[in-house]
Motif scaffolding. Sequence first.
Motif, PDB file in Angstrom:
ATOM      1  N   GLU A  33      47.807  53.464  37.888  1.00  0.00           N
ATOM      2  CA  GLU A  33      47.631  52.148  37.269  1.00  0.00           C
ATOM      3  C   GLU A  33      48.787  51.211  37.606  1.00  0.00           C
ATOM      4  OE1 GLU A  33      46.922  52.454  33.071  1.00  0.00           O
ATOM      5  OE2 GLU A  33      45.194  53.758  33.377  1.00  0.00           O
ATOM      6  N   PHE A  34      50.005  51.729  37.638  1.00  0.00           N
ATOM      7  CA  PHE A  34      51.156  50.889  37.938  1.00  0.00           C
ATOM      8  C   PHE A  34      51.204  50.482  39.409  1.00  0.00           C
ATOM      9  CE2 PHE A  34      52.807  52.267  33.844  1.00  0.00           C
ATOM     10  CZ  PHE A  34      53.357  51.076  33.378  1.00  0.00           C
ATOM     11  N   LEU A  36      48.498  49.677  41.149  1.00  0.00           N
ATOM     12  CA  LEU A  36      47.427  48.707  41.396  1.00  0.00           C
ATOM     13  C   LEU A  36      47.943  47.282  41.248  1.00  0.00           C
ATOM     14  CD1 LEU A  36      44.477  50.302  39.400  1.00  0.00           C
ATOM     15  CD2 LEU A  36      44.816  50.306  41.871  1.00  0.00           C
ATOM     16  N   GLU A  37      47.431  46.410  42.099  1.00  0.00           N
ATOM     17  CA  GLU A  37      47.749  44.991  41.997  1.00  0.00           C
ATOM     18  C   GLU A  37      46.948  44.415  40.832  1.00  0.00           C
ATOM     19  OE1 GLU A  37      49.630  41.540  42.716  1.00  0.00           O
ATOM     20  OE2 GLU A  37      50.018  43.413  43.788  1.00  0.00           O
ATOM     21  N   LYS A  38      47.623  43.676  39.947  1.00  0.00           N
ATOM     22  CA  LYS A  38      46.956  43.124  38.779  1.00  0.00           C
ATOM     23  C   LYS A  38      46.555  41.680  39.038  1.00  0.00           C
ATOM     24  CE  LYS A  38      49.135  46.013  35.350  1.00  0.00           C
ATOM     25  NZ  LYS A  38      49.779  46.043  34.053  1.00  0.00           N
ATOM     26  N   ASN A  39      45.405  41.316  38.475  1.00  0.00           N
ATOM     27  CA  ASN A  39      44.992  39.923  38.572  1.00  0.00           C
ATOM     28  C   ASN A  39      45.662  39.126  37.450  1.00  0.00           C
ATOM     29  OD1 ASN A  39      43.469  40.228  36.184  1.00  0.00           O
ATOM     30  ND2 ASN A  39      41.654  40.838  37.321  1.00  0.00           N
ATOM     31  N   TRP A  41      44.484  37.624  34.814  1.00  0.00           N
ATOM     32  CA  TRP A  41      44.036  37.975  33.468  1.00  0.00           C
ATOM     33  C   TRP A  41      44.748  39.234  32.970  1.00  0.00           C
ATOM     34  CZ3 TRP A  41      42.166  35.829  29.413  1.00  0.00           C
ATOM     35  CH2 TRP A  41      41.583  36.581  28.416  1.00  0.00           C
ATOM     36  N   ASP A  42      44.854  40.257  33.799  1.00  0.00           N
ATOM     37  CA  ASP A  42      45.541  41.493  33.403  1.00  0.00           C
ATOM     38  C   ASP A  42      47.017  41.234  33.128  1.00  0.00           C
ATOM     39  OD1 ASP A  42      43.264  43.054  33.543  1.00  0.00           O
ATOM     40  OD2 ASP A  42      43.608  43.631  35.639  1.00  0.00           O
ATOM     41  N   LYS A  43      47.641  40.397  33.937  1.00  0.00           N
ATOM     42  CA  LYS A  43      49.054  40.051  33.705  1.00  0.00           C
ATOM     43  C   LYS A  43      49.212  39.333  32.370  1.00  0.00           C
ATOM     44  CE  LYS A  43      50.259  39.740  38.573  1.00  0.00           C
ATOM     45  NZ  LYS A  43      50.660  38.851  39.672  1.00  0.00           N
ATOM     46  N   ASP A  46      48.877  41.850  29.546  1.00  0.00           N
ATOM     47  CA  ASP A  46      50.107  42.640  29.458  1.00  0.00           C
ATOM     48  C   ASP A  46      51.199  41.852  28.747  1.00  0.00           C
ATOM     49  OD1 ASP A  46      49.076  44.879  30.654  1.00  0.00           O
ATOM     50  OD2 ASP A  46      49.973  44.499  32.620  1.00  0.00           O
ATOM     51  N   GLU A  51      54.186  43.876  27.089  1.00  0.00           N
ATOM     52  CA  GLU A  51      54.441  44.842  28.166  1.00  0.00           C
ATOM     53  C   GLU A  51      54.459  46.279  27.642  1.00  0.00           C
ATOM     54  OE1 GLU A  51      54.598  44.195  31.459  1.00  0.00           O
ATOM     55  OE2 GLU A  51      54.217  42.090  31.045  1.00  0.00           O
ATOM     56  N   HIS A  53      52.947  49.904  27.049  1.00  0.00           N
ATOM     57  CA  HIS A  53      52.051  50.807  27.762  1.00  0.00           C
ATOM     58  C   HIS A  53      51.998  52.128  27.014  1.00  0.00           C
ATOM     59  CE1 HIS A  53      51.863  48.134  31.203  1.00  0.00           C
ATOM     60  NE2 HIS A  53      53.171  47.980  31.074  1.00  0.00           N
TER      61      HIS A  53
END
Length: 73
Positions: A33-34, A36-39, A41-43, A46, A51, A53
């Motif tokens: 998961e870490f 993966l590139e986040k879009n 919306w996911d950022k 988070d 932040e 997890h």
Amino acid sequence: MKTNDHIPTNFTFEEADKYESDYLKAVEDIKKEFRLEKNLWDKWLDLLAGEAHQSAAERVMMTRWMEGEKGNL
């Protein structure tokens, strides 16, 4: 410190081995998961979550709970 010091007394070795394999799988999933590139919306989500997890132990506990294994988590 012995390994047995961290295993509850009411756990069998089979249960401890299953927990270990579930825990190691959760660690690998978190690592993936870490990577993966986040879009955007996911950022944003988070950031709203501070932040925060899940730890591997929390992930194993929640997975077991969702699967109905509500006994000795």
